[in-house]
Structures are given as structure tokens and as C-alpha cells.
Design a protein around this motif. Structure first.
Motif, PDB file in Angstrom:
ATOM      1  N   ALA C  68     -20.482 -28.837 -23.219  1.00 49.01           N
ATOM      2  CA  ALA C  68     -20.274 -27.826 -22.341  1.00 49.01           C
ATOM      3  C   ALA C  68     -21.611 -26.870 -21.564  1.00 49.01           C
ATOM      4  CB  ALA C  68     -18.865 -27.073 -22.874  1.00 49.01           C
ATOM      5  N   ALA C  69     -22.180 -26.292 -22.814  1.00 45.58           N
ATOM      6  CA  ALA C  69     -22.984 -25.422 -22.081  1.00 45.58           C
ATOM      7  C   ALA C  69     -24.111 -27.043 -21.405  1.00 45.58           C
ATOM      8  CB  ALA C  69     -24.239 -24.684 -23.627  1.00 45.58           C
ATOM      9  N   GLY C  70     -24.136 -27.617 -21.808  1.00 45.16           N
ATOM     10  CA  GLY C  70     -25.321 -28.291 -20.797  1.00 45.16           C
ATOM     11  C   GLY C  70     -24.264 -28.723 -19.625  1.00 45.16           C
ATOM     12  N   GLU C  71     -23.122 -29.122 -19.409  1.00 46.25           N
ATOM     13  CA  GLU C  71     -21.946 -29.531 -18.511  1.00 46.25           C
ATOM     14  C   GLU C  71     -22.005 -28.083 -17.841  1.00 46.25           C
ATOM     15  OE1 GLU C  71     -17.915 -30.178 -18.593  1.00 46.25           O
ATOM     16  OE2 GLU C  71     -19.185 -31.417 -20.198  1.00 46.25           O
ATOM     17  N   VAL C  72     -22.627 -26.305 -17.701  1.00 51.96           N
ATOM     18  CA  VAL C  72     -22.268 -25.565 -16.684  1.00 51.96           C
ATOM     19  C   VAL C  72     -23.346 -25.701 -16.353  1.00 51.96           C
ATOM     20  CG1 VAL C  72     -20.304 -24.130 -17.843  1.00 51.96           C
ATOM     21  CG2 VAL C  72     -22.427 -24.295 -18.484  1.00 51.96           C
ATOM     22  N   THR C  73     -24.158 -25.721 -17.190  1.00 48.78           N
ATOM     23  CA  THR C  73     -25.756 -25.812 -16.548  1.00 48.78           C
ATOM     24  C   THR C  73     -26.262 -26.816 -15.941  1.00 48.78           C
ATOM     25  OG1 THR C  73     -26.764 -25.184 -18.567  1.00 48.78           O
ATOM     26  CG2 THR C  73     -28.738 -25.307 -17.154  1.00 48.78           C
ATOM     27  N   VAL C  74     -25.763 -27.674 -15.675  1.00 50.92           N
ATOM     28  CA  VAL C  74     -25.913 -29.197 -14.757  1.00 50.92           C
ATOM     29  C   VAL C  74     -25.545 -28.798 -12.984  1.00 50.92           C
ATOM     30  CG1 VAL C  74     -25.089 -31.277 -14.244  1.00 50.92           C
ATOM     31  CG2 VAL C  74     -26.502 -30.932 -16.613  1.00 50.92           C
ATOM     32  N   ILE C  75     -24.309 -28.169 -13.496  1.00 50.09           N
ATOM     33  CA  ILE C  75     -22.698 -27.453 -12.153  1.00 50.09           C
ATOM     34  C   ILE C  75     -23.947 -26.792 -11.872  1.00 50.09           C
ATOM     35  CG2 ILE C  75     -21.019 -26.576 -11.159  1.00 50.09           C
ATOM     36  CD1 ILE C  75     -19.491 -27.819 -13.846  1.00 50.09           C
ATOM     37  N   PHE C  76     -24.309 -25.449 -12.463  1.00 52.26           N
ATOM     38  CA  PHE C  76     -25.240 -24.485 -12.150  1.00 52.26           C
ATOM     39  C   PHE C  76     -26.234 -25.035 -11.208  1.00 52.26           C
ATOM     40  CE2 PHE C  76     -28.204 -20.719 -12.298  1.00 52.26           C
ATOM     41  CZ  PHE C  76     -28.068 -19.997 -11.437  1.00 52.26           C
ATOM     42  N   THR C  77     -27.153 -26.419 -11.469  1.00 53.74           N
ATOM     43  CA  THR C  77     -28.524 -26.695 -11.092  1.00 53.74           C
ATOM     44  C   THR C  77     -27.765 -27.110 -10.080  1.00 53.74           C
ATOM     45  OG1 THR C  77     -29.253 -26.772 -13.610  1.00 53.74           O
ATOM     46  CG2 THR C  77     -30.086 -28.089 -11.803  1.00 53.74           C
ATOM     47  N   ALA C  78     -26.489 -27.787 -10.019  1.00 52.34           N
ATOM     48  CA  ALA C  78     -25.888 -28.465  -8.506  1.00 52.34           C
ATOM     49  C   ALA C  78     -25.862 -27.419  -7.502  1.00 52.34           C
ATOM     50  CB  ALA C  78     -25.257 -29.957  -8.689  1.00 52.34           C
ATOM     51  N   LEU C  79     -25.352 -26.267  -8.429  1.00 50.27           N
ATOM     52  CA  LEU C  79     -24.850 -25.310  -6.728  1.00 50.27           C
ATOM     53  C   LEU C  79     -26.565 -25.187  -6.527  1.00 50.27           C
ATOM     54  CD1 LEU C  79     -23.019 -23.176  -5.459  1.00 50.27           C
ATOM     55  CD2 LEU C  79     -23.584 -22.108  -8.064  1.00 50.27           C
ATOM     56  N   ILE C  80     -27.593 -24.691  -6.728  1.00 50.55           N
ATOM     57  CA  ILE C  80     -28.959 -24.165  -6.433  1.00 50.55           C
ATOM     58  C   ILE C  80     -29.567 -25.188  -5.110  1.00 50.55           C
ATOM     59  CG2 ILE C  80     -30.741 -23.630  -6.702  1.00 50.55           C
ATOM     60  CD1 ILE C  80     -29.862 -22.012  -9.468  1.00 50.55           C
ATOM     61  N   ALA C  81     -29.001 -26.480  -6.353  1.00 50.97           N
ATOM     62  CA  ALA C  81     -29.504 -28.149  -5.085  1.00 50.97           C
ATOM     63  C   ALA C  81     -29.032 -27.365  -3.575  1.00 50.97           C
ATOM     64  CB  ALA C  81     -29.518 -29.011  -5.685  1.00 50.97           C
ATOM     65  N   VAL C  82     -27.369 -27.513  -4.354  1.00 50.47           N
ATOM     66  CA  VAL C  82     -26.253 -27.458  -2.866  1.00 50.47           C
ATOM     67  C   VAL C  82     -26.940 -26.445  -1.044  1.00 50.47           C
ATOM     68  CG1 VAL C  82     -24.235 -27.660  -1.694  1.00 50.47           C
ATOM     69  CG2 VAL C  82     -25.311 -29.152  -3.645  1.00 50.47           C
ATOM     70  N   LEU C  83     -27.083 -25.450  -2.074  1.00 49.24           N
ATOM     71  CA  LEU C  83     -27.215 -24.126  -1.899  1.00 49.24           C
ATOM     72  C   LEU C  83     -28.434 -24.109  -1.007  1.00 49.24           C
ATOM     73  CD1 LEU C  83     -25.510 -21.246  -3.581  1.00 49.24           C
ATOM     74  CD2 LEU C  83     -24.566 -22.097  -1.590  1.00 49.24           C
ATOM     75  N   ALA C  84     -29.372 -24.620  -1.713  1.00 47.05           N
ATOM     76  CA  ALA C  84     -30.554 -24.487  -0.923  1.00 47.05           C
ATOM     77  C   ALA C  84     -30.992 -25.353   0.175  1.00 47.05           C
ATOM     78  CB  ALA C  84     -31.740 -24.984  -2.054  1.00 47.05           C
ATOM     79  N   VAL C  85     -30.481 -26.687  -0.114  1.00 45.85           N
ATOM     80  CA  VAL C  85     -30.227 -27.796   1.453  1.00 45.85           C
ATOM     81  C   VAL C  85     -29.104 -26.541   2.748  1.00 45.85           C
ATOM     82  CG1 VAL C  85     -29.171 -29.471   2.086  1.00 45.85           C
ATOM     83  CG2 VAL C  85     -30.750 -29.516  -0.305  1.00 45.85           C
ATOM     84  N   VAL C 238     -19.234 -21.303  -7.672  1.00 51.79           N
ATOM     85  CA  VAL C 238     -19.497 -22.723  -7.659  1.00 51.79           C
ATOM     86  C   VAL C 238     -18.999 -22.777  -6.287  1.00 51.79           C
ATOM     87  CG1 VAL C 238     -20.420 -25.105  -7.395  1.00 51.79           C
ATOM     88  CG2 VAL C 238     -21.201 -23.052  -9.658  1.00 51.79           C
ATOM     89  N   LEU C 239     -17.851 -22.835  -6.223  1.00 49.05           N
ATOM     90  CA  LEU C 239     -17.147 -23.808  -4.856  1.00 49.05           C
ATOM     91  C   LEU C 239     -16.810 -22.775  -4.006  1.00 49.05           C
ATOM     92  CD1 LEU C 239     -14.027 -25.054  -7.648  1.00 49.05           C
ATOM     93  CD2 LEU C 239     -15.588 -25.964  -6.628  1.00 49.05           C
ATOM     94  N   ALA C 240     -16.548 -21.586  -4.495  1.00 50.08           N
ATOM     95  CA  ALA C 240     -16.560 -20.265  -3.077  1.00 50.08           C
ATOM     96  C   ALA C 240     -17.851 -20.530  -2.311  1.00 50.08           C
ATOM     97  CB  ALA C 240     -16.146 -19.414  -3.547  1.00 50.08           C
ATOM     98  N   MET C 241     -19.003 -20.351  -3.284  1.00 49.75           N
ATOM     99  CA  MET C 241     -20.045 -19.999  -2.335  1.00 49.75           C
ATOM    100  C   MET C 241     -20.828 -21.726  -1.801  1.00 49.75           C
ATOM    101  SD  MET C 241     -21.425 -17.115  -2.765  1.00 49.75           S
ATOM    102  CE  MET C 241     -23.025 -17.793  -1.885  1.00 49.75           C
ATOM    103  N   ILE C 242     -20.704 -22.192  -2.307  1.00 46.91           N
ATOM    104  CA  ILE C 242     -20.314 -24.252  -1.378  1.00 46.91           C
ATOM    105  C   ILE C 242     -19.847 -23.719  -0.086  1.00 46.91           C
ATOM    106  CG2 ILE C 242     -20.028 -26.493  -1.364  1.00 46.91           C
ATOM    107  CD1 ILE C 242     -20.714 -26.559  -3.784  1.00 46.91           C
TER     108      ILE C 242
END
Lengths: 106, 80, 249
Positions: C68-85, C238-242
Motif C-alpha cells: 500500500a505504501a508503494g501504491e500511494v507513492t505511485v499515485i503521488f508520483t503520477a500527481l506530480i507528473a500530471v501537475l507538471a504537464v 490528488v483528485l482535487a488538485m488535478i
């Protein structure tokens, strides 16, 4: 002899059948009616009255149980949210300039 | 009876997935994808996985659709 | 010519996959390895070992906490990528409009200036919002007993935030996420896992280890609830920021 159980059973059947009928008619309306506004009108009947009647049937079926309170809340939510959705859809369409359909005149 | 319902839902999922993949109208694809999420949510619940069903209902049928619609609103509705 | 090749390649790829499926145990077979090893342990000892009456939560956060820790890390990384774009896209748009010499209109202007949100929708969303928030809190905090938990409750919170933003406007909901707090909320899930993992390491010597001793039961429950709340805040953020970032640009 007709007992209380029979009346209850009949009520459930009538309510559920009416709900299903509303769903059927709403779906037919969604497919057959001519324009967006009338289709939204039909689809909203489905959700509001159809689901409302089915949930009422479930309330009668469930009887005086704690879980019945949840179904009542659910029915209230459906009665509140579904007309709002229909209203928002129709309003958005009206705002973007969609003209309602009129029967061809001679 | 339960098997019939399962098979109906699974067939619906396959059909919806094909429609989503083939549709040129991205708005229609998003809406069908939302219904895909709803059917999947029903299937999870029916199969005794309420935790997954709740996630699917909130994310799959709800928020993903909103994000898709916002994205379509910012870009274009038609697939080239 | 390319189509027949593609079709035959697809069939070729299907052969080993089908062979693999044929090697799997029959669905629902009680003697399958999955039912004789970990599942039996989870079902028999899960409640007292993991401290969660809802076995799904017990497996998700305790037995498989690292996953689960790895899972939330993946989601967080995805958020950073989306926000960067999205951020790059929005600053580029802003630059372009500045170069044109046009004054950039605010979002409220650009959307129908004299068409406010329907009062009916406004009323209904405001009526339902507190109940939705209550339900989200219940799902989050009760997740270790009944179906639900951080991911589900976080999604409901995020959806509520999106609905409120659509109806009340960004000016009203943006202050809910203060600029100082926003990065902490986006990273809430990852940070909570790190913190709870450290606490577990102090208590048991293993990262993300949970104390099994009955006297520390309250600590274990608090750790589980902290994880649920962290996951929920992170997921909602994550959802709100996207959504906010997509709307902004």
C-alpha cells in the motif's frame, strides 16, 4: 382469507411493477422521443419515479428494520438528486442555445 | 439466477469496452466508460467485494468521468 | 499485409497466456494454494493479528502495508507528473496571451458572465454537501470495521470538493486548500506511511511493523486510523488538485 401478509405482498408487487413500468416507459421515451429536452424529461422520470417506487417496495419488503432507515435515506437522495440532474442538463442545453423540437406545421 | 446476472454484467462490460475503444466521439466514450464503471461496481458488490465496489463507484463512475469531461472541454471532442 | 501479420502475432501471443491460464487451479477450488496458505492465515488470525475487523483493511494496511505504501507513492508520483504537464501548459498559455497584449479575463468572466449557476443545483449541492462530508468521514474512520477506508473515503471527499468547486466557484473553495498546506496534503499519504512506518520501526524493529501485543492494541488501532486518514487526505488532494489545475489553465 386475506391476511395482512397478503396485503403486504400485493403492495410490494404493485409498487415494484409500477417502478419497473416507469423504467420501461422512460427507456422507450429516451430512445423514441424527438429531441434532447423531451428525452431528458423521459430519463428523469425513470430515475425519480421508477427508482422511487422500487425503493418504496423495498421499504415495505424490509419491514421495520434498522436497515429500512438506510433505504428511506437512499430514496430521499434519489428524489433529490435525480430531478436536479435533469434540471441541470436541460438548463445547460437551453443555455447553449438548443432549440426545443416543434411538430412540423402544415 | 445469479449466474445469469453475472453473465449479463460481464457481457455488458465487454460491449461497453468495445464501444469505448471504437467510439470517435470522445464525449460519448466518456459517458459509456462511466456506465462501464457502474456495471463493474455492481459486479464487485455482487461478488462480495464492497470495498472495491465503493472505490469503483466513486472513482470509476464518478470522478474519472468529470476529469475526462474537463479534459474534453479543454481540447477537442472528436478523435482524429 | 500488415493486418494479417498483426492478427497472427496476437494469436501467437495468446497461446502462452492461455497455456498459463490452463495451469491455474480451478476457480473456487478449496485445495488451491491461495486458499491453503496465506488466506487461511488471514481469515483465522487476521482479526487479532492485524487489528481490523474488516479483513480487507487488515490485509491492505497491515499484512501488505509495504504494498500500500508503494501504491500511494505511485499515485503521488503520477500527481506530480500530471501537475507538471498542466502547469507548463497553463504558464505557456498565459505567456502567449500576454504577448498578444490582450488582458486575460478571469475564469468567472470567461464562463458565462451573466449566467450564474442554477439556484436549484446550488441549493441541492449545498444541502447534500454536509451529509456527503459526514459519510466520507464515516467511511474513512470506520474503514477498519466495515467496508471502506482511506482510498474510498478520499475519493468521496475529492468528489465532494469537485462538486463544490463546480457549483460555488473556485473563489469559494480554493481557500479550503491553503497554499501553505497544499503540498503537505498532496503528500499526506506518503508522509503518513513514512511516519507510521517509523513508529512501527521504533515499536517492533521492522519498518511498518505493527505491534501484536494485546496491551498495545490501542497503539495499533491508532496507527491504522492514522494511515486511513493520511490516505484519504492524500487521495482527496490528488483528485482535487488535478481538477483545479485543469480548470485553471
Amino acid at each position: 382469507m386475506i391476511g395482512v401478509g397478503d396485503i403486504r405482498f400485493a403492495t410490494i408487487v404493485v409498487l415494484a411493477a409500477a417502478g419497473a413500468a416507469f423504467f420501461l416507459l422512460g427507456t422507450v421515451g429516451l430512445l423514441r422521443l424527438p429531441d434532447f429536452f423531451s428525452r431528458v424529461h423521459a430519463a428523469t422520470k425513470c430515475d425519480t419515479v421508477g427508482a422511487g417506487l422500487l425503493l418504496t417496495a423495498l421499504i415495505v419488503l424490509n419491514g421495520a428494520e434498522p436497515s429500512t432507515a438506510k433505504i428511506i435515506v437512499l430514496a430521499g437522495l434519489v428524489l433529490l438528486s435525480s430531478p436536479t440532474t435533469g434540471h441541470a442538463l436541460a438548463r445547460a442545453a437551453h443555455r447553449t442555445g438548443l432549440v426545443p423540437w416543434h411538430a412540423e406545421e402544415e | 439466477m445469479s449466474l445469469t446476472f453475472d453473465i449479463f454484467l460481464l457481457l455488458y462490460l465487454i460491449a461497453a469496452a468495445l464501444v469505448v475503444a471504437r467510439a470517435k466521439d470522445l464525449l460519448a466514450a466518456s459517458i459509456v466508460f462511466s456506465s462501464y464503471g457502474l456495471a463493474l461496481c455492481l459486479l464487485w458488490q455482487y461478488r462480495g467485494a464492497p470495498d472495491v465496489a465503493m472505490t469503483e463507484a466513486a472513482v470509476g463512475a464518478g470522478i474519472t468521468t468529470v476529469l475526462f469531461l474537463v479534459a474534453i472541454g479543454r481540447t477537442t471532442r472528436r478523435e482524429k | 499485409m500488415r493486418r494479417p501479420i498483426a492478427i497472427s502475432l496476437a494469436f501467437l501471443a495468446a497461446v502462452p497466456l492461455l497455456a498459463g491460464v490452463a495451469g491455474l487451479p480451478v476457480h473456487g477450488d478449496p485445495s488451491a494454494p491461495v486458499h491453503t496458505h496465506v488466506s487461511a492465515r488471514y481469515i483465522e488470525h487476521g482479526v487479532e493479528e492485524a487489528g481490523a475487523s474488516n479483513l480487507v483493511t487488515g490485509v491492505l494496511l497491515n499484512y501488505r502495508g509495504l504494498d500500500a505504501a508503494g501504491e500511494v507513492t505511485v499515485i503521488f508520483t503520477a500527481l506530480i507528473a500530471v501537475l507538471a504537464v498542466l502547469t507548463v501548459a497553463s504558464t505557456r498559455d498565459a505567456d502567449a496571451s500576454n504577448h498578444d497584449g490582450r488582458v486575460r479575463r478571469s475564469d468567472a468572466d470567461r464562463r458565462h458572465p451573466d449566467h450564474p449557476v442554477s439556484p436549484i443545483v446550488h441549493f441541492v449541492v449545498r444541502l447534500i454537501a454536509p451529509f456527503t462530508a459526514l459519510y466520507a468521514a464515516y467511511v474513512i474512520l470506520h474503514g477498519h470495521v466495515t467496508p471502506g477506508g482511506g482510498f474510498q473515503g478520499g475519493a468521496i471527499l475529492g468528489g465532494l470538493f469537485i462538486a463544490l468547486t463546480m457549483v460555488l466557484g473556485k473563489e469559494r473553495t480554493r481557500p479550503l486548500v491553503r497554499p501553505v498546506l497544499a503540498p503537505w496534503m498532496q503528500g499526506a499519504a506518503v508522509l503518513t506511511f513514512a511516519a507510521v512506518g517509523a513508529v512501527g520501526a521504533l515499536l517492533t524493529g521492522v519498518y511498518l511493523g505493527f505491534p501484536v501485543d494485546p496491551s498495545l492494541r490501542i497503539v495499533r488501532d491508532l496507527m491504522l486510523i492514522a494511515l486511513e486518514v493520511g490516505i484519504a487526505l492524500g487521495g482527496a488532494a490528488v483528485l482535487a488538485m488535478i481538477f483545479l489545475q485543469m480548470e485553471a489553465s
